[in-house]
Design an enzyme around this catalytic site. Sequence first.
Site, PDB file in Angstrom:
ATOM      1  N   LEU A 125      -9.815   2.366 -28.384  1.00  0.00           N
ATOM      2  CA  LEU A 125     -10.563   1.126 -28.585  1.00  0.00           C
ATOM      3  C   LEU A 125     -10.801   0.899 -30.072  1.00  0.00           C
ATOM      4  CD1 LEU A 125     -12.329  -1.290 -27.691  1.00  0.00           C
ATOM      5  CD2 LEU A 125     -14.200   0.338 -27.324  1.00  0.00           C
ATOM      6  N   HIS A 185     -22.024  11.832 -33.200  1.00  0.00           N
ATOM      7  CA  HIS A 185     -22.265  12.220 -31.816  1.00  0.00           C
ATOM      8  C   HIS A 185     -21.688  11.232 -30.804  1.00  0.00           C
ATOM      9  CE1 HIS A 185     -23.703  15.076 -29.011  1.00  0.00           C
ATOM     10  NE2 HIS A 185     -24.712  14.374 -28.530  1.00  0.00           N
ATOM     11  N   HIS A 294     -28.599   8.222 -29.058  1.00  0.00           N
ATOM     12  CA  HIS A 294     -27.387   8.834 -28.522  1.00  0.00           C
ATOM     13  C   HIS A 294     -26.265   7.789 -28.458  1.00  0.00           C
ATOM     14  CE1 HIS A 294     -28.427  12.897 -27.022  1.00  0.00           C
ATOM     15  NE2 HIS A 294     -27.141  12.997 -26.766  1.00  0.00           N
ATOM     16  N   SER A 345     -31.884   7.750 -25.434  1.00  0.00           N
ATOM     17  CA  SER A 345     -30.759   7.063 -24.795  1.00  0.00           C
ATOM     18  C   SER A 345     -30.711   5.601 -25.214  1.00  0.00           C
ATOM     19  CB  SER A 345     -30.899   7.143 -23.268  1.00  0.00           C
ATOM     20  OG  SER A 345     -29.940   6.306 -22.634  1.00  0.00           O
ATOM     21  N   GLU A 531     -29.131  19.219 -31.650  1.00  0.00           N
ATOM     22  CA  GLU A 531     -29.786  17.991 -31.222  1.00  0.00           C
ATOM     23  C   GLU A 531     -31.281  18.240 -31.030  1.00  0.00           C
ATOM     24  OE1 GLU A 531     -27.546  15.771 -28.167  1.00  0.00           O
ATOM     25  OE2 GLU A 531     -26.069  17.392 -28.241  1.00  0.00           O
ATOM     26  N   TYR A 570     -29.113  21.927 -27.909  1.00  0.00           N
ATOM     27  CA  TYR A 570     -30.380  21.208 -28.082  1.00  0.00           C
ATOM     28  C   TYR A 570     -31.487  22.091 -28.635  1.00  0.00           C
ATOM     29  CZ  TYR A 570     -28.583  17.150 -25.572  1.00  0.00           C
ATOM     30  OH  TYR A 570     -27.863  16.044 -25.212  1.00  0.00           O
ATOM     31  N   SER A 705      -9.770  -2.591 -34.661  1.00  0.00           N
ATOM     32  CA  SER A 705     -10.510  -3.817 -34.351  1.00  0.00           C
ATOM     33  C   SER A 705     -11.120  -3.724 -32.957  1.00  0.00           C
ATOM     34  CB  SER A 705      -9.580  -5.026 -34.409  1.00  0.00           C
ATOM     35  OG  SER A 705      -8.962  -5.147 -35.672  1.00  0.00           O
TER      36      SER A 705
END
Length: 772
Positions: A125, A185, A294, A345, A531, A570, A705
Amino acid sequence: MAKRTFSMLETFLIFLLVLMTAITVALLSLLFITSGTIENHKDSGFPSTQSSPTTVGSTASQGPAHTDGATITKAPPVVSTPEPPLFQNFSGYHIGVGRADCTGQVADINLMGYSKTGQNARGILTRLYSRAFVIAEPDGLNRMVFVSVDIGMVSQRLRLEVLNRLQSKYGSLYRRDNVVLSGTHTHSGPAGFFQYTVFVIASEGFSNRTFEYMVTGIVKSIEMAHRNMKPGKIFINKGIVEGAQINRSPSSYLQNPESERARYSSNTDKEMVVLKMQDLNGAELGLLSWFAIHPVSMNNSNHLVNSDNMGYASYLFEQEKNKGYLPGQGPYVAAFASSNLGDVSPNVLGPRCINTGESCDNANSSCPIGGPSMCVAVGPGQDMLHSTQIIGRIIYKKAKELYDSASQEVMGPLVAAHQWVNMTDVTVQLNSTHTVKTCKPALGYSFAAGTIDGFGSLNFTQGTTVGDPFWDTLRDQILGKPSEEIKECHKPKPILLHTGELTKPHPWHPDIVDVQIVTIGYLAITAIPGEFTTMSGRRLREAVQAEFATNGMENMTIVISGLCNVYTHYITTFEEYQAQRYEAASTIYGPHTLSAYIQLFRGLAKAIATDTVANLSRGPEPPFFKQLIASLIPNIADRTPIGKNFGDVLQPAQPTYRVGEVAEVTFVGANPKNSAENQTHQTFLTVEKYEATSASWRTVHNDASWETRFYWHKGLLGHSNATIQWHIPDTAQPGIYRIRYFGHSRKQEFLKPAVILPFESASSAFEVVTAW
């Protein structure tokens, strides 16, 4: 405990797990390559890194070479690069910015982040970039490098190799103490660049192809920044970002003391920090920003490599500043780096039961019907791509506002402090009478549950504080029993995988980690190897700021920079750890991990404030393993249908499209991973507009793009197709266009080495109109 019964589905899944585990163990034994070769049957060629000094600006010392068993590799000879002349009589810093591609494989490789079996890359993408910032004092001696990379996280192997190559080129100029590597991340970047067994298994093997591509891109971005250095100024600004994030473990956050929570207006860190960089004439050079979120707007059903929401913010900012350039090109560099995002999130509509629509925002993230697998957080858009753009645009708009109004100049000396630390054996002084220790690494049951952003494939549940006899027995039979010491140390975590006691074919988790602070005047960048949750980040920030103030450096601004230098999962607070949701189950060094980091980073802050950095212990040097598990996906020759050639059009474009529609062309394809070996072409596609005045085609889009998509469809026996889509924006100018495809095929003749051959093709011309 009541006897547990299993449904037919669970029984089948258990059977599959046992079978897969047995196969994995067998493959680990078979694929452990004692000759030192990897994936493409070439030696890694990556010698060990030499030691480097703690003190900024001092001469490099010769330290021990990295070892793997009895194998000792010498570092390459240092080839010093002449320094560009620096103008010294000015107020400010020398500033250099650089950006380079680090995409790696976009097919036949697992995407890093969700650890979901079968989530392999099948196209692209957007491209992934390494964005580097070199900042030096006027005399050029004291300097630092900050690199934000569009990857899931920085692996220890990646950092060591980058440092090694920088040393080979620049000598002692760029070192372990003044180089910070930070991952954005994104969960939509390729895996395969790790050396510890847990991550190698999650990556389905080590990919030398991707590793080399990433290392080369990171080093190239630093080289560009080094060459581009010019006198300039840095301005800082801070502000609150609304509407971009939620706390995905609110019940864990509530475990923290009420008095502490009352000091904050939100259960996430909403503050964004922005650095604006310009030369002495006011020409804009770049932006460096930190914000806690995230990059999981693209969920675990995605198969296209991309940089997610933070990458989209960079894309928008750079496109605005680099007018007339294609994405990924132009002199201006805008990086959106990660922060204390552990429990944050972007899926702001929250967790919902996808079968009933009711909220599942509970301690176990579970639905009454269907359990945890039905509980999924939803973004604000119509689909995950739309959500990515919405969240990215919110971040971009706030950054632009802060950037445009930034007026507070950053001034003062540059200082860097770094140590390697054995995190499995840190004694933490809690108070005058009590000490505690960190643990050997282990993952808890809730690690396998996943999160509301991407649930686990088996029916584990977040918030599990008691083990299950079935899974314990299965683990013991396959991997051996965890020791009483490690079980006691990690309580109340029920241990699913005692990774700190597993060493074959290599250690499963790192013991040695980096702790690092770089200060630019009154700004301190703390490089965090994992994290941090929201409250963990707040506690570290306050502790480091207090340590600076105690030692005479008041009013320091502390930035939490996440996913730096080595990945250790974490870091929760002690109170959050007791709830054992996903983040706590993934806090691998035990309940006192945060306290250990606070103690270590306070030590670095004190050394900087008291000018005793030179007295810091280097600590134990981390290993660099050359012998790694090869990719489980073989390299095979590409083939075409009878009578066809690579690049032949199978599905042509339509003669005419309106803006807002999708132009789509399908070609006879070849495996895109070949392009990460032979980089003849720098893009898989272009969209080109015919210019009648010059009778030539002008490129208006490439595969970086957001308007384009490149899908790879894998067939049998080396056959494949490539589909290219152009989502025609409303801003597209009417005219004649075409789509071009660039690829590489692998040719394999009997008893001969494989050859990677470039090819290209183009669709027929088509017209774009604004209306019928």
